[in-house]
Design a protein around this motif. Sequence first.
Motif, PDB file in Angstrom:
ATOM      1  N   VAL A  55       0.838  -1.205   0.000  1.00 44.00           N
ATOM      2  CA  VAL A  55       0.000   0.000   0.000  1.00 44.00           C
ATOM      3  C   VAL A  55       0.875   1.259   0.000  1.00 44.00           C
ATOM      4  N   ALA A  56       1.965   1.241   0.778  1.00 41.13           N
ATOM      5  CA  ALA A  56       2.872   2.396   0.800  1.00 41.13           C
ATOM      6  C   ALA A  56       3.502   2.615  -0.567  1.00 41.13           C
ATOM      7  N   SER A  57       3.867   1.540  -1.236  1.00 41.04           N
ATOM      8  CA  SER A  57       4.450   1.659  -2.568  1.00 41.04           C
ATOM      9  C   SER A  57       3.448   2.226  -3.564  1.00 41.04           C
ATOM     10  N   ILE A  58       2.210   1.779  -3.488  1.00 39.29           N
ATOM     11  CA  ILE A  58       1.165   2.318  -4.369  1.00 39.29           C
ATOM     12  C   ILE A  58       0.932   3.799  -4.087  1.00 39.29           C
ATOM     13  N   ALA A  59       0.917   4.182  -2.803  1.00 36.40           N
ATOM     14  CA  ALA A  59       0.716   5.589  -2.436  1.00 36.40           C
ATOM     15  C   ALA A  59       1.869   6.459  -2.934  1.00 36.40           C
TER      16      ALA A  59
END
Length: 164
Positions: A55-59
């Motif tokens: 999720v952090a990578s997508i954000a």
Amino acid sequence: MLNDSELATLRNRFRRDAEFLMQTTTSGEEYEKSQEDKDAKPLPRINKHSVFWIVASIAVTYYTDFFRNIMENEDIKSWWFSVGLVLLGTCLSLAMFCIVYLEWFKGIQHYDQEYPAIPPITTAAFLAASGSFTIALWPVWSFFTPLILFTQFMGVVMLISLLG
């Protein structure tokens, strides 16, 4: 200082303790069984840690316009970026060789014992690639570059770990 009788007593006590420790250590067979137990019980693939990094990578990808900056930004040092791509391709090729060919097709679980040169070569290629990407993208994101690249790396690693 200690006199001779105190030194002899101390030496005998250490020798006795050492003998006791040598007798109570586990044998190699018990260690092998525990290693087999660890191999038999795989950890769950999806956990809070992997979900967080994905999720952090997508954000980070969304809020930094990562792919648009990579494709369109003229401040990127193209030579360093190209070197980074070649090194990353080498690293990913070795990883796919290990995961897809050795593990899935050949059934080799401990490929680092079968091919001991693969882990250091892959590590060196990855470290050189990350350095090259940091140098290439520094004009774009400045001191945020290592943080952005690390977050992207962790997201990709966690995504790949779902395959294995």
